[in-house]
Design a protein around this motif. Structure first.
Motif, PDB file in Angstrom:
ATOM      1  N   GLU A  77       0.832  -1.209   0.000  1.00 37.65           N
ATOM      2  CA  GLU A  77       0.000   0.000   0.000  1.00 37.65           C
ATOM      3  C   GLU A  77       0.864   1.256   0.000  1.00 37.65           C
ATOM      4  N   LEU A  81       0.917   4.149  -2.890  1.00 38.55           N
ATOM      5  CA  LEU A  81       0.706   5.559  -2.564  1.00 38.55           C
ATOM      6  C   LEU A  81       1.845   6.422  -3.092  1.00 38.55           C
ATOM      7  N   GLU A  84       1.618   6.815  -6.849  1.00 35.20           N
ATOM      8  CA  GLU A  84       0.588   7.755  -7.289  1.00 35.20           C
ATOM      9  C   GLU A  84       1.021   9.201  -7.048  1.00 35.20           C
ATOM     10  N   VAL A  85       1.652   9.457  -5.907  1.00 31.31           N
ATOM     11  CA  VAL A  85       2.138  10.806  -5.606  1.00 31.31           C
ATOM     12  C   VAL A  85       3.209  11.225  -6.603  1.00 31.31           C
ATOM     13  N   ASP A 100      -2.969  18.262  -1.040  1.00 31.24           N
ATOM     14  CA  ASP A 100      -2.941  16.919  -0.444  1.00 31.24           C
ATOM     15  C   ASP A 100      -2.121  16.908   0.834  1.00 31.24           C
ATOM     16  N   ILE A 109      -5.905  11.356  -2.975  1.00 32.42           N
ATOM     17  CA  ILE A 109      -4.854  10.326  -3.059  1.00 32.42           C
ATOM     18  C   ILE A 109      -4.735   9.573  -1.745  1.00 32.42           C
ATOM     19  N   PHE A 110      -4.502  10.305  -0.653  1.00 24.20           N
ATOM     20  CA  PHE A 110      -4.211   9.656   0.622  1.00 24.20           C
ATOM     21  C   PHE A 110      -5.387   8.864   1.174  1.00 24.20           C
ATOM     22  N   LYS A 112      -7.323   6.991  -0.289  1.00 25.77           N
ATOM     23  CA  LYS A 112      -7.414   5.651  -0.886  1.00 25.77           C
ATOM     24  C   LYS A 112      -6.641   4.624  -0.073  1.00 25.77           C
ATOM     25  N   TYR A 113      -5.694   5.105   0.727  1.00 25.79           N
ATOM     26  CA  TYR A 113      -4.776   4.201   1.436  1.00 25.79           C
ATOM     27  C   TYR A 113      -4.958   4.423   2.942  1.00 25.79           C
TER      28      TYR A 113
END
Length: 286
Positions: A77, A81, A84-85, A100, A109-110, A112-113
């Motif tokens: 995970e 992350l 994606e960042v 973010d 973004i964050f 999601k995890y």
């Protein structure tokens, strides 16, 4: 889970061996010895520890009873992350992630995890570093030193509960002797009693030494080592994030940066190259 299993094994082995030799369980039940040893150990811990250390030990003991602090899923995970960042930064620039970083709990973004989001130390480590990159032109070697200092500082703080519990473990054999001596002092008052009475009293006094040594080497000492392993796992997790960040700063390629980080993941928890690649591709399509 494994902490409970280990405790059960210790108790079963000690009590089982005692009963095999036809030991009397009633003789081991000495409430006064328990109060002397554990009360003195608790008092010594309070004397030697400021409030923040006491709270840290409480929190550490709660974490210790988890089956595992970090799993392969947690590392995967984190890598997703970071990927994606990094892709967002490469496509839209560092400025694009400022929102973010300011409110991770509302970030597309964050959020999601969720597991990573709840890891406050890892979140602060990542977001603070990215903020540094957005407002400064820090060199890669300077950033590496900064991250090393932060990881080491966090480790020194995280290992405090282990050291505190180890100090308690070291004191238990001595406190067991204190309880035994007090038992002998009480036995002296019965010196005119028959041998069977004296024998029972002396046996009860020796239970103090037995409890102190058993708790030191069978329970409390292993607990301190378990807490030290937890601190090491925290450091390993932060080291993976550090590897990704440094690789991205040196070579702004998300794929290369994530591969650097993947190689640092502990071997038994590391996703394979193909597995991670397929997960990254799937995340991009969402």
């Amino acid at each position: 889970m494994f902490v409970f299993i280990g405790m059960a094994i210790v108790i079963a082995a000690v009590i089982g061996g005692y009963l095999m030799e036809e030991g009397n369980m009633a003789l081991l039940f000495q409430p006064a010895e328990f109060i002397i040893i554990f009360g003195a150990a608790l008092g010594g811990f309070v004397i030697s520890s400021p409030l923040k250390v006491i709270k840290a030990v409480q929190a550490g003991c709660l974490r210790m009873f988890k089956s595992r602090i970090y799993s392969g899923k947690d590392y995967t995970e984190a890598l997703l992350l970071l990927s994606e960042v990094f892709y967002k930064i490469r496509k839209e620039g560092l400025v694009s992630i400022e929102g973010d970083l300011d409110e991770p709990g509302k970030s597309a973004i964050f959020t999601k995890y969720s597991t990573f989001l709840k890891n406050h130390h890892a979140m602060a480590f990542l977001t603070d570093t990215l903020r540094t990159l957005t407002i400064t032109d820090i060199e890669a070697h300077e950033l590496a030193s900064l991250l090393d200092y932060e990881i080491e500082a966090h480790y020194e703080e995280a290992v405090i509960p282990a050291k505190s519990i180890a100090n308690i473990a070291d004191s238990l054999p001595g406190l067991g002797i204190v309880a035994a001596v007090l038992g002998v002092v009480l036995t002296m008052k019965k010196i005119s009693e028959p041998p069977e009475v004296l024998g029972h009293s002396i046996g009860g006094a020796l239970v103090g030494t037995f409890l102190g040594v058993l708790m030191c080497y069978g329970f409390v000492g292993p607990m301190s080592r378990n807490l030290e392993y937890i601190a090491n796992e925290d450091r390993e997790f932060l080291t993976v994030i550090k590897a990704a960040l440094l690789a991205f700063v040196n070579t702004p390629s998300p794929q290369v940066a994530i591969e650097f980080a993947r190689r640092v993941v502990p071997g038994d928890l590391r996703p394979s190259f193909l597995e991670l690649e397929s997960l990254v591709k799937a995340a991009k399509k969402k």
